[in-house]
Design a protein around this motif. Structure first.
Motif, short mmCIF file in Angstrom:
data_model
loop_
_atom_site.label_atom_id
_atom_site.label_comp_id
_atom_site.label_asym_id
_atom_site.label_seq_id
_atom_site.Cartn_x
_atom_site.Cartn_y
_atom_site.Cartn_z
N GLY A 241 0.81 -1.21 0.00
CA GLY A 241 0.00 0.00 0.00
C GLY A 241 0.84 1.26 0.00
N SER A 242 1.94 1.23 0.74
CA SER A 242 2.82 2.40 0.79
C SER A 242 3.40 2.70 -0.60
N ARG A 243 3.76 1.65 -1.30
CA ARG A 243 4.33 1.83 -2.64
C ARG A 243 3.28 2.29 -3.65
N MET A 244 2.05 1.86 -3.45
CA MET A 244 0.97 2.37 -4.30
C MET A 244 0.83 3.88 -4.15
N ILE A 245 0.89 4.34 -2.91
CA ILE A 245 0.77 5.78 -2.65
C ILE A 245 1.96 6.52 -3.24
N MET A 246 3.15 5.95 -3.09
CA MET A 246 4.34 6.56 -3.69
C MET A 246 4.16 6.77 -5.19
N ASP A 247 3.65 5.73 -5.85
CA ASP A 247 3.47 5.80 -7.31
C ASP A 247 2.42 6.84 -7.70
N GLU A 248 1.39 6.96 -6.88
CA GLU A 248 0.26 7.81 -7.24
C GLU A 248 0.52 9.29 -6.96
N ILE A 249 1.10 9.60 -5.79
CA ILE A 249 1.22 11.02 -5.44
C ILE A 249 2.67 11.46 -5.21
N LYS A 250 3.60 10.56 -5.55
CA LYS A 250 5.03 10.91 -5.62
C LYS A 250 5.62 11.38 -4.29
N ASP A 252 7.79 10.22 -0.72
CA ASP A 252 8.78 9.18 -0.44
C ASP A 252 8.13 8.06 0.37
N TYR A 253 8.85 6.97 0.56
CA TYR A 253 8.27 5.78 1.19
C TYR A 253 7.78 6.05 2.61
N SER A 254 8.57 6.74 3.40
CA SER A 254 8.23 6.99 4.79
C SER A 254 6.95 7.82 4.90
N GLU A 255 6.87 8.89 4.10
CA GLU A 255 5.67 9.74 4.11
C GLU A 255 4.45 8.96 3.66
N SER A 256 4.63 8.13 2.63
CA SER A 256 3.52 7.33 2.10
C SER A 256 3.01 6.35 3.14
N LYS A 257 3.93 5.71 3.85
CA LYS A 257 3.54 4.75 4.88
C LYS A 257 2.81 5.44 6.02
N ASP A 258 3.30 6.59 6.43
CA ASP A 258 2.65 7.34 7.50
C ASP A 258 1.22 7.72 7.10
N LEU A 259 1.07 8.15 5.86
CA LEU A 259 -0.24 8.54 5.36
C LEU A 259 -1.19 7.34 5.33
N LEU A 260 -0.66 6.21 4.88
CA LEU A 260 -1.46 4.97 4.80
C LEU A 260 -1.95 4.55 6.18
N LEU A 261 -1.04 4.54 7.15
CA LEU A 261 -1.41 4.09 8.49
C LEU A 261 -2.37 5.08 9.16
N LYS A 262 -2.27 6.33 8.82
CA LYS A 262 -3.17 7.33 9.39
C LYS A 262 -4.60 7.13 8.90
N TYR A 263 -4.76 6.86 7.58
CA TYR A 263 -6.11 6.80 7.01
C TYR A 263 -6.64 5.38 6.82
#
Length: 277
Positions: A241-250, A252-263
């Motif tokens: 899921g983190s990598r999906m977010i990285m691909d979609e909204i560009k 980095d991995y850490s920010e994407s993971k934080d966003l994923l776990l938050k929502y």
């Protein structure tokens, strides 16, 4: 069509194309099984118009809040329960959107329950526990097309206004006769005569995958080609899921993971990020 004719066309019980299996070596057995399995997709391809007709009607009902119920016994029942159980983690849908019922109940998932499939009224009783209505779809899964539990359930569901489909591997079967939208995947004789856990089971699993995956996509549970609503039940899925977010909204991995776990889901995370002022 009389019973004698139906018996004569019971492809699933007809003799294997192979003999003296007990005299084959391991490589010969595996090669022959693989050769037979290679024919399954052709049988499913021939059934595509039937699968399409059923799935289009399922999508319309599910968009209005309808559900799918599978009815089956033995291998067929287990395949229905399997497909239903895989949808919530894959697509993030409620557990009661697609429900698999097996003759004999949960006990029958691991061991045979004698005579459970012979009661033509039991499936309808079980369906009524879920307060089914005309938006719901009942799909009978029966390789032979002769299982009383499935046939009785389909007949009563159709009589009460539910959409009915079936998946069978015999032509001119009783279950297809009583079903509004039958799907017939005629895979031919099994490698081990009558062992419908083999080609018939493979065809049924393929068709179930096709119906529910297509339905979930049309219900908006997939974005592009990604499972953006999947449940985050382990580290592998969180990473995916983190990598999906990285691909979609560009990000980095850490920010994407934080966003994923938050929502809690890829879709919610992406939507929240894009909606930021």
């Amino acid at each position: 069509m009389n019973n004698k004719t139906k018996k004569e066309t019971s492809v699933t019980e007809s003799s294997s194309h192979y003999d003296n299996l007990d005299k084959m070596n391991v490589e010969e057995l595996l090669t022959s099984i693989n050769k037979e399995d290679a024919t399954v997709h052709l049988a499913v391809e021939k059934a595509l118009p039937q699968i399409t007709a059923l799935t289009e009607r399922i999508v319309k009902r599910m968009k209005k809040g309808g559900r799918i119920f599978y009815l089956g016994a033995g291998t067929s029942g287990r395949l229905g329960v399997l497909d239903a159980s895989e949808l919530p983690p894959t697509f993030g849908v409620p557990n009661n959107m697609v429900i698999g019922l097996i003759a004999g109940g949960d006990t029958a998932l691991r061991q045979a329950v004698e005579s459970a499939e012979d009661d033509p009224e039991m499936a309808w009783k079980e369906l009524n526990e879920y307060k089914v209505d005309e938006l719901d779809t009942v799909i009978g899964i029966a390789a032979s097309g002769t299982t009383p539990y499935v046939i009785g359930g389909i007949e009563l569901a159709r009589k009460n206004g539910l959409l009915t489909g079936c998946i069978t591997c015999n032509p001119n079967s009783k279950v297809a006769e009583v079903t509004e939208f039958p799907v017939e995947a005629i895979v031919g004789p099994e490698f081990v005569t009558g062992s419908t856990r083999m080609k018939a089971g493979t065809a049924q699993k393929m068709i179930l995958n096709m119906i529910t995956t297509t339905t979930m996509i049309k219900l908006g549970r997939v974005k592009g080609n990604k499972m953006v609503n999947m449940q985050l039940t382990n580290k592998k899925l969180i990473d995916r899921g983190s990598r999906m977010i990285m691909d979609e909204i560009k990000l980095d991995y850490s920010e994407s993971k934080d966003l994923l776990l938050k929502y809690g889901s890829v879709k919610k995370a992406i939507d929240a990020y894009k909606d930021k002022p």
